[in-house]
Design a protein around this motif. Structure first.
Motif, short mmCIF file in Angstrom:
data_model
loop_
_atom_site.label_atom_id
_atom_site.label_comp_id
_atom_site.label_asym_id
_atom_site.label_seq_id
_atom_site.Cartn_x
_atom_site.Cartn_y
_atom_site.Cartn_z
N ALA A 7 -7.04 -7.46 -2.35
CA ALA A 7 -5.86 -7.35 -1.50
C ALA A 7 -6.05 -8.10 -0.19
O ALA A 7 -5.18 -8.87 0.23
CB ALA A 7 -5.55 -5.88 -1.22
N SER A 104 -3.23 -1.22 -4.10
CA SER A 104 -2.53 -2.04 -3.12
C SER A 104 -1.46 -2.85 -3.84
O SER A 104 -1.66 -3.22 -5.00
CB SER A 104 -3.51 -3.00 -2.44
OG SER A 104 -2.82 -3.86 -1.55
N PHE A 106 -0.91 -5.78 -3.01
CA PHE A 106 -1.45 -7.15 -2.90
C PHE A 106 -2.63 -7.35 -3.84
O PHE A 106 -3.46 -6.46 -4.00
CB PHE A 106 -1.91 -7.42 -1.46
CG PHE A 106 -0.89 -7.08 -0.42
CD1 PHE A 106 0.33 -7.75 -0.35
CD2 PHE A 106 -1.12 -6.05 0.47
CE1 PHE A 106 1.28 -7.41 0.60
CE2 PHE A 106 -0.18 -5.70 1.44
CZ PHE A 106 1.02 -6.40 1.49
N GLN A 108 -2.87 -7.63 -7.06
CA GLN A 108 -2.91 -6.94 -8.35
C GLN A 108 -3.24 -7.96 -9.44
O GLN A 108 -3.01 -9.15 -9.30
CB GLN A 108 -1.58 -6.25 -8.63
CG GLN A 108 -1.29 -5.11 -7.69
CD GLN A 108 -0.04 -4.33 -8.07
OE1 GLN A 108 0.64 -4.62 -9.05
NE2 GLN A 108 0.27 -3.32 -7.26
N GLY A 131 -6.60 -2.01 -0.93
CA GLY A 131 -7.25 -2.33 -2.18
C GLY A 131 -8.45 -1.47 -2.52
O GLY A 131 -9.15 -1.73 -3.49
#
Length: 157
Positions: A7, A104, A106, A108, A131
């Motif tokens: 992330a 998160s 972000f 992924q 994350g």
């Protein structure tokens, strides 16, 4: 605790301005998001949770204030689906590559449609999971939406 996660690397690679806020994660907390808010000294409405859903059977992500609930009906509408339901925890972990409590939006493993609750726009910055359990990122809702290709909508119950 590692301060570099998929992330945070995604945020750095995108050139997004953010700060990190680590805290002692309590898996037994009644509300992980509320506990995070208290631990980092933020308003619970400013700390957003990442939830993985199935919208018409397809994976999706919603980001909403930890201080409230998500309306599956509104989330489905925002995702242009007929219905939405929470994804099973094991499926969410497999899809995102993150552990529950540390998911998160972000970085992924697979990019999925994402909706951010419109209340994110009320704040100069919001907190989102970084994350891993016990790590929050602070950034603008607009920056989060731009990086995620997300839309804003009223998804509160």
């Amino acid at each position: 605790m590692a301060q570099s996660t998929r992330a945070t690397r995604a945020l750095e690679q995108a050139g997004v301005s953010f700060s990190l806020h680590a805290y002692d994660y309590d898996p037994s907390a009644e509300s992980i998001g509320q506990a995070a808010a208290v631990a980092i000294g933020a308003d619970p409405a400013q700390v957003f949770k990442t939830l993985m859903l199935l919208a018409d059977g397809k994976p999706a992500c919603v980001v909403a204030p930890s201080s409230g609930e998500v309306s599956m009906k509104k989330a489905a509408a925002a995702l242009r689906a007929k219905s939405a339901a929470m994804m099973k925890p094991a499926d969410a972990e497999r899809l995102t590559g993150y552990k529950i409590g540390g998911i998160s939006p972000f970085g992924q493993m697979r990019r999925v449609p994402t909706v951010i609750d419109e209340t994110a726009l009320l704040w100069d910055a919001i907190f989102l999971n970084g994350g891993q359990r016990g790590l929050q990122t602070r950034l603008s809702g607009d920056d989060a939406a731009a990086l995620l290709g997300a839309t804003f909508a009223d998804i509160a119950a």
